[in-house]
Design an enzyme around this catalytic site. Structure first.
Site, PDB file in Angstrom:
ATOM      1  N   HIS A 108      56.343  -3.478  42.945  1.00  0.00           N
ATOM      2  CA  HIS A 108      56.904  -3.112  44.248  1.00  0.00           C
ATOM      3  C   HIS A 108      58.423  -2.976  44.168  1.00  0.00           C
ATOM      4  CE1 HIS A 108      53.134  -5.065  46.261  1.00  0.00           C
ATOM      5  NE2 HIS A 108      52.877  -3.901  45.681  1.00  0.00           N
TER       6      HIS A 108
ATOM      7  N   SER B 116      51.002   1.459  45.337  1.00  0.00           N
ATOM      8  CA  SER B 116      51.940   0.762  46.211  1.00  0.00           C
ATOM      9  C   SER B 116      53.389   0.884  45.741  1.00  0.00           C
ATOM     10  CB  SER B 116      51.547  -0.711  46.359  1.00  0.00           C
ATOM     11  OG  SER B 116      51.403  -1.317  45.091  1.00  0.00           O
TER      12      SER B 116
END
Length: 326
Positions: free
Chosen positions: A195, A144
Protein backbone atom coordinates in the site's frame (compact mmCIF):
# COMPACT_ATOMS: atom_id res chain seq x y z
CA UNK A 1 -19.53 -18.03 -11.75
CA UNK A 2 -20.95 -18.72 -8.33
CA UNK A 3 -18.26 -21.09 -7.13
CA UNK A 4 -14.49 -20.93 -6.88
CA UNK A 5 -12.50 -23.40 -4.88
CA UNK A 6 -15.70 -25.17 -3.87
CA UNK A 7 -17.61 -22.35 -2.16
CA UNK A 8 -20.12 -19.62 -2.93
CA UNK A 9 -18.43 -16.31 -3.80
CA UNK A 10 -20.69 -13.85 -2.00
CA UNK A 11 -18.21 -11.02 -2.54
CA UNK A 12 -18.24 -11.57 -6.30
CA UNK A 13 -22.03 -11.62 -6.39
CA UNK A 14 -22.18 -8.41 -4.39
CA UNK A 15 -19.66 -6.81 -6.73
CA UNK A 16 -21.75 -7.73 -9.76
CA UNK A 17 -24.77 -6.27 -8.01
CA UNK A 18 -22.92 -3.00 -7.35
CA UNK A 19 -21.87 -2.80 -11.01
CA UNK A 20 -25.47 -3.39 -12.13
CA UNK A 21 -26.67 -0.64 -9.80
CA UNK A 22 -24.25 1.84 -11.37
CA UNK A 23 -25.13 0.61 -14.86
CA UNK A 24 -22.67 -0.54 -17.51
CA UNK A 25 -23.52 2.48 -19.65
CA UNK A 26 -22.34 4.78 -16.85
CA UNK A 27 -18.94 3.13 -16.41
CA UNK A 28 -16.16 4.49 -18.68
CA UNK A 29 -14.56 1.95 -20.99
CA UNK A 30 -11.13 1.59 -19.34
CA UNK A 31 -12.62 1.36 -15.85
CA UNK A 32 -15.03 -1.30 -17.04
CA UNK A 33 -12.19 -3.16 -18.74
CA UNK A 34 -10.16 -3.22 -15.50
CA UNK A 35 -13.18 -4.58 -13.61
CA UNK A 36 -13.77 -7.29 -16.21
CA UNK A 37 -10.07 -8.23 -16.32
CA UNK A 38 -9.84 -8.66 -12.55
CA UNK A 39 -13.08 -10.66 -12.39
CA UNK A 40 -11.90 -12.86 -15.24
CA UNK A 41 -8.58 -13.69 -13.54
CA UNK A 42 -10.38 -14.32 -10.27
CA UNK A 43 -12.57 -16.92 -11.94
CA UNK A 44 -9.78 -18.21 -14.20
CA UNK A 45 -6.44 -17.65 -12.44
CA UNK A 46 -3.35 -18.14 -14.59
CA UNK A 47 -1.61 -20.00 -11.78
CA UNK A 48 -2.10 -20.55 -8.05
CA UNK A 49 -1.50 -17.42 -5.95
CA UNK A 50 1.96 -18.47 -4.70
CA UNK A 51 3.07 -18.56 -8.34
CA UNK A 52 1.76 -15.11 -9.33
CA UNK A 53 2.43 -12.97 -6.23
CA UNK A 54 5.37 -10.58 -6.27
CA UNK A 55 8.29 -10.64 -3.82
CA UNK A 56 11.97 -9.75 -3.77
CA UNK A 57 12.89 -13.42 -3.82
CA UNK A 58 10.65 -14.39 -6.73
CA UNK A 59 10.64 -11.16 -8.70
CA UNK A 60 14.19 -9.90 -8.32
CA UNK A 61 16.46 -12.79 -7.39
CA UNK A 62 14.75 -15.35 -9.60
CA UNK A 63 13.86 -12.70 -12.23
CA UNK A 64 10.27 -13.81 -12.69
CA UNK A 65 9.34 -10.41 -14.05
CA UNK A 66 5.98 -11.63 -15.38
CA UNK A 67 4.76 -11.48 -11.80
CA UNK A 68 4.79 -7.69 -12.05
CA UNK A 69 1.93 -8.05 -14.54
CA UNK A 70 0.13 -10.98 -12.94
CA UNK A 71 0.12 -10.02 -9.26
CA UNK A 72 -2.12 -6.89 -9.54
CA UNK A 73 -4.96 -8.75 -11.30
CA UNK A 74 -5.13 -11.76 -8.94
CA UNK A 75 -6.85 -11.66 -5.58
CA UNK A 76 -6.72 -13.83 -2.48
CA UNK A 77 -10.49 -14.31 -2.19
CA UNK A 78 -13.84 -12.90 -3.28
CA UNK A 79 -13.96 -10.22 -0.55
CA UNK A 80 -10.46 -9.07 -1.48
CA UNK A 81 -11.72 -8.72 -5.03
CA UNK A 82 -14.94 -7.00 -3.91
CA UNK A 83 -13.34 -4.23 -1.84
CA UNK A 84 -10.67 -3.53 -4.43
CA UNK A 85 -13.03 -3.42 -7.38
CA UNK A 86 -15.68 -1.29 -5.66
CA UNK A 87 -12.90 1.17 -4.89
CA UNK A 88 -11.72 0.93 -8.52
CA UNK A 89 -15.26 1.55 -9.75
CA UNK A 90 -15.56 4.83 -7.85
CA UNK A 91 -12.04 6.09 -8.52
CA UNK A 92 -12.11 4.98 -12.15
CA UNK A 93 -15.32 6.86 -12.95
CA UNK A 94 -13.90 10.09 -11.53
CA UNK A 95 -10.38 9.82 -12.89
CA UNK A 96 -11.16 8.48 -16.36
CA UNK A 97 -13.48 11.40 -17.02
CA UNK A 98 -10.74 13.75 -15.88
CA UNK A 99 -7.77 12.14 -17.63
CA UNK A 100 -9.62 10.67 -20.66
CA UNK A 101 -9.59 7.00 -21.50
CA UNK A 102 -6.32 6.62 -23.42
CA UNK A 103 -4.21 8.40 -20.82
CA UNK A 104 -6.04 6.67 -17.96
CA UNK A 105 -5.27 3.27 -19.51
CA UNK A 106 -1.64 4.33 -19.83
CA UNK A 107 -1.58 5.39 -16.16
CA UNK A 108 -3.13 2.08 -15.02
CA UNK A 109 -0.57 0.05 -17.00
CA UNK A 110 2.43 2.03 -15.73
CA UNK A 111 1.18 2.08 -12.14
CA UNK A 112 0.49 -1.66 -12.14
CA UNK A 113 4.12 -2.43 -12.98
CA UNK A 114 5.74 0.39 -11.03
CA UNK A 115 3.92 -0.38 -7.77
CA UNK A 116 5.42 -3.87 -7.87
CA UNK A 117 8.90 -2.46 -8.49
CA UNK A 118 8.63 0.04 -5.64
CA UNK A 119 7.24 -2.69 -3.40
CA UNK A 120 10.30 -4.84 -4.00
CA UNK A 121 12.58 -1.87 -3.32
CA UNK A 122 10.83 -1.23 0.01
CA UNK A 123 11.02 -4.86 1.08
CA UNK A 124 14.66 -5.09 0.01
CA UNK A 125 15.42 -1.93 2.02
CA UNK A 126 13.70 -3.37 5.11
CA UNK A 127 15.72 -6.56 4.72
CA UNK A 128 18.99 -4.63 4.76
CA UNK A 129 18.04 -2.17 7.51
CA UNK A 130 16.55 -4.74 9.89
CA UNK A 131 18.83 -7.57 8.82
CA UNK A 132 15.77 -9.78 8.47
CA UNK A 133 15.66 -11.93 5.29
CA UNK A 134 11.97 -12.74 5.85
CA UNK A 135 11.03 -9.45 4.19
CA UNK A 136 12.46 -10.77 0.93
CA UNK A 137 9.97 -13.62 1.12
CA UNK A 138 6.85 -11.45 1.65
CA UNK A 139 4.68 -12.06 -1.39
CA UNK A 140 1.99 -9.54 -2.35
CA UNK A 141 -1.02 -9.92 -4.61
CA UNK A 142 -3.99 -7.75 -5.50
CA UNK A 143 -4.90 -4.38 -7.01
CA UNK A 144 -4.86 -2.36 -3.79
CA UNK A 145 -1.39 -0.88 -4.37
CA UNK A 146 -2.56 0.60 -7.67
CA UNK A 147 -5.70 1.89 -5.94
CA UNK A 148 -3.64 3.78 -3.37
CA UNK A 149 -1.74 5.42 -6.25
CA UNK A 150 -5.03 6.35 -7.93
CA UNK A 151 -6.28 7.77 -4.63
CA UNK A 152 -3.31 10.14 -4.55
CA UNK A 153 -4.17 11.24 -8.11
CA UNK A 154 -7.84 11.69 -7.27
CA UNK A 155 -6.99 13.87 -4.27
CA UNK A 156 -4.56 15.84 -6.42
CA UNK A 157 -7.14 16.61 -9.11
CA UNK A 158 -9.92 17.27 -6.59
CA UNK A 159 -8.28 19.33 -3.82
CA UNK A 160 -10.05 20.69 -0.78
CA UNK A 161 -12.33 17.71 -0.27
CA UNK A 162 -12.92 15.87 3.00
CA UNK A 163 -12.85 12.06 3.30
CA UNK A 164 -14.37 9.91 6.01
CA UNK A 165 -11.98 7.30 7.42
CA UNK A 166 -13.63 5.07 10.03
CA UNK A 167 -16.17 7.83 10.65
CA UNK A 168 -13.51 10.51 11.16
CA UNK A 169 -13.46 13.47 8.76
CA UNK A 170 -9.98 13.83 7.27
CA UNK A 171 -8.75 16.31 4.62
CA UNK A 172 -8.40 14.27 1.46
CA UNK A 173 -4.71 15.08 1.00
CA UNK A 174 -3.99 13.19 4.23
CA UNK A 175 -6.63 10.48 3.84
CA UNK A 176 -4.38 7.99 2.04
CA UNK A 177 -1.87 8.10 4.90
CA UNK A 178 -4.57 7.63 7.54
CA UNK A 179 -6.07 4.75 5.54
CA UNK A 180 -2.62 3.17 5.20
CA UNK A 181 -2.26 2.97 9.00
CA UNK A 182 -5.93 2.14 9.66
CA UNK A 183 -6.03 -0.80 7.24
CA UNK A 184 -2.83 -2.24 8.68
CA UNK A 185 -4.23 -2.01 12.23
CA UNK A 186 -7.62 -3.49 11.31
CA UNK A 187 -6.26 -6.19 9.00
CA UNK A 188 -2.62 -6.95 9.96
CA UNK A 189 -2.37 -9.54 7.17
CA UNK A 190 -2.52 -6.86 4.48
CA UNK A 191 0.67 -5.70 2.80
CA UNK A 192 1.74 -2.42 4.41
CA UNK A 193 4.67 -2.11 2.00
CA UNK A 194 2.39 -2.79 -0.98
CA UNK A 195 0.00 0.00 0.00
CA UNK A 196 2.86 2.36 0.80
CA UNK A 197 4.35 1.60 -2.61
CA UNK A 198 1.09 2.75 -4.19
CA UNK A 199 1.16 6.06 -2.32
CA UNK A 200 4.77 6.65 -3.32
CA UNK A 201 4.01 5.95 -6.98
CA UNK A 202 1.08 8.37 -6.84
CA UNK A 203 3.35 11.05 -5.36
CA UNK A 204 5.97 10.33 -8.01
CA UNK A 205 3.29 11.16 -10.59
CA UNK A 206 1.76 14.25 -8.94
CA UNK A 207 4.87 15.76 -7.35
CA UNK A 208 7.80 13.95 -8.95
CA UNK A 209 9.13 13.29 -12.45
CA UNK A 210 6.95 10.31 -13.35
CA UNK A 211 4.34 12.25 -15.31
CA UNK A 212 7.00 14.02 -17.37
CA UNK A 213 8.74 10.72 -18.07
CA UNK A 214 5.46 9.13 -19.18
CA UNK A 215 4.72 12.07 -21.47
CA UNK A 216 8.21 11.86 -22.94
CA UNK A 217 7.88 8.13 -23.57
CA UNK A 218 4.56 8.69 -25.32
CA UNK A 219 5.95 11.70 -27.17
CA UNK A 220 5.04 10.99 -30.79
CA UNK A 221 1.53 9.73 -30.18
CA UNK A 222 -1.08 12.48 -30.44
CA UNK A 223 -3.60 10.48 -28.37
CA UNK A 224 -1.27 10.87 -25.37
CA UNK A 225 -1.43 14.68 -25.21
CA UNK A 226 -1.38 16.01 -21.67
CA UNK A 227 -4.91 15.40 -20.33
CA UNK A 228 -4.52 17.84 -17.45
CA UNK A 229 -3.93 20.73 -19.84
CA UNK A 230 -7.14 22.60 -20.81
CA UNK A 231 -8.15 21.88 -24.40
CA UNK A 232 -9.46 25.35 -25.30
CA UNK A 233 -8.22 28.84 -24.46
CA UNK A 234 -10.00 32.11 -25.10
CA UNK A 235 -8.54 35.62 -25.13
CA UNK A 236 -11.25 37.57 -26.89
CA UNK A 237 -10.52 35.53 -30.01
CA UNK A 238 -11.56 32.19 -31.43
CA UNK A 239 -8.89 29.49 -31.40
CA UNK A 240 -8.89 25.88 -32.49
CA UNK A 241 -5.97 23.59 -31.76
CA UNK A 242 -4.89 20.60 -33.79
CA UNK A 243 -2.14 18.10 -32.91
CA UNK A 244 -0.24 19.84 -30.14
CA UNK A 245 3.43 20.03 -31.08
CA UNK A 246 2.87 19.95 -34.83
CA UNK A 247 0.56 22.64 -36.19
CA UNK A 248 -1.66 25.12 -34.42
CA UNK A 249 -4.17 27.40 -36.09
CA UNK A 250 -5.36 30.67 -34.66
CA UNK A 251 -8.22 32.85 -35.80
CA UNK A 252 -7.85 36.39 -34.48
CA UNK A 253 -9.07 39.70 -35.90
CA UNK A 254 -9.83 38.09 -39.23
CA UNK A 255 -6.63 36.20 -39.96
CA UNK A 256 -5.25 32.72 -39.57
CA UNK A 257 -1.73 31.42 -39.58
CA UNK A 258 -0.18 28.03 -38.99
CA UNK A 259 3.12 27.54 -37.28
CA UNK A 260 5.02 24.55 -35.97
CA UNK A 261 5.92 24.44 -32.33
CA UNK A 262 4.59 23.99 -28.85
CA UNK A 263 1.75 25.77 -27.14
CA UNK A 264 4.25 27.12 -24.65
CA UNK A 265 5.87 29.17 -27.43
CA UNK A 266 2.81 31.38 -27.21
CA UNK A 267 2.57 31.76 -23.45
CA UNK A 268 6.05 32.90 -22.56
CA UNK A 269 6.03 30.51 -19.61
CA UNK A 270 3.14 32.31 -17.94
CA UNK A 271 0.84 30.45 -15.57
CA UNK A 272 -2.83 30.01 -16.52
CA UNK A 273 -3.84 32.84 -14.17
CA UNK A 274 -1.23 35.16 -15.71
CA UNK A 275 -2.34 34.17 -19.21
CA UNK A 276 -5.96 34.93 -18.35
CA UNK A 277 -5.01 38.32 -16.92
CA UNK A 278 -2.95 39.10 -20.02
CA UNK A 279 -5.78 37.98 -22.28
CA UNK A 280 -8.29 40.29 -20.54
CA UNK A 281 -5.89 43.20 -20.96
CA UNK A 282 -5.49 42.31 -24.63
CA UNK A 283 -9.22 42.32 -25.10
CA UNK A 284 -9.48 45.76 -23.54
CA UNK A 285 -6.65 47.02 -25.76
CA UNK A 286 -8.45 45.62 -28.81
CA UNK A 287 -11.60 47.50 -27.86
CA UNK A 288 -9.68 50.72 -27.31
CA UNK A 289 -8.00 50.42 -30.70
CA UNK A 290 -11.25 49.63 -32.50
CA UNK A 291 -10.10 46.09 -33.27
CA UNK A 292 -7.50 47.29 -35.76
CA UNK A 293 -4.70 44.87 -36.45
CA UNK A 294 -2.05 44.88 -39.13
CA UNK A 295 -2.82 42.08 -41.64
CA UNK A 296 0.67 40.59 -41.48
CA UNK A 297 1.26 41.16 -37.78
CA UNK A 298 2.22 38.07 -35.82
CA UNK A 299 0.40 38.10 -32.45
CA UNK A 300 1.44 35.28 -30.14
CA UNK A 301 -1.32 34.13 -27.87
CA UNK A 302 -1.46 36.09 -24.59
CA UNK A 303 0.60 39.09 -25.79
CA UNK A 304 -0.39 42.46 -27.18
CA UNK A 305 1.57 44.71 -29.46
CA UNK A 306 0.44 48.32 -30.02
CA UNK A 307 -1.26 48.58 -33.40
CA UNK A 308 -0.05 50.95 -36.04
CA UNK A 309 -2.12 54.05 -36.70
CA UNK A 310 -4.31 53.79 -39.81
CA UNK A 311 -6.69 56.07 -41.54
CA UNK A 312 -10.41 55.63 -41.00
CA UNK A 313 -10.75 54.26 -44.55
CA UNK A 314 -8.03 51.64 -43.92
CA UNK A 315 -9.66 50.64 -40.64
CA UNK A 316 -13.03 50.27 -42.41
CA UNK A 317 -11.49 48.01 -45.08
CA UNK A 318 -9.84 45.85 -42.41
CA UNK A 319 -13.14 45.40 -40.57
CA UNK A 320 -14.85 44.37 -43.82
CA UNK A 321 -12.12 41.81 -44.53
CA UNK A 322 -12.45 40.43 -41.00
CA UNK A 323 -16.20 39.93 -41.26
CA UNK A 324 -15.88 38.37 -44.73
CA UNK A 325 -13.49 35.72 -43.40
CA UNK A 326 -15.52 34.86 -40.31
Amino acid sequence: MQRRQGRVNAGLLLLLYQISQVGLQNIPSVTLGVLVLNIFFFLNPVRPLPEVCISVSEGFYQQKWQRLLLSPVHHADDWHLYYNMVSMLWKGIMLERKLKSVWFAYVIAVFSVLVGVVYMVLEFTLTKILDDPSYEMNCAVGFSGVLFALKVLNNHYNPGRVSSVLGVQIPSKYACWVELVAIHLIAPGTSFAGHLAGILVGLMYTMGPLKKIMKACAGGISSFSDPARPRDYYSGTSRSRFCLGFTEYYGSAGYRHGTPGSYYDYTGGLSEEEQLERAVLNSLHDRDSGGATHPTERRPYGFWFPPEQHSEEEMRRQRLRRFERQ
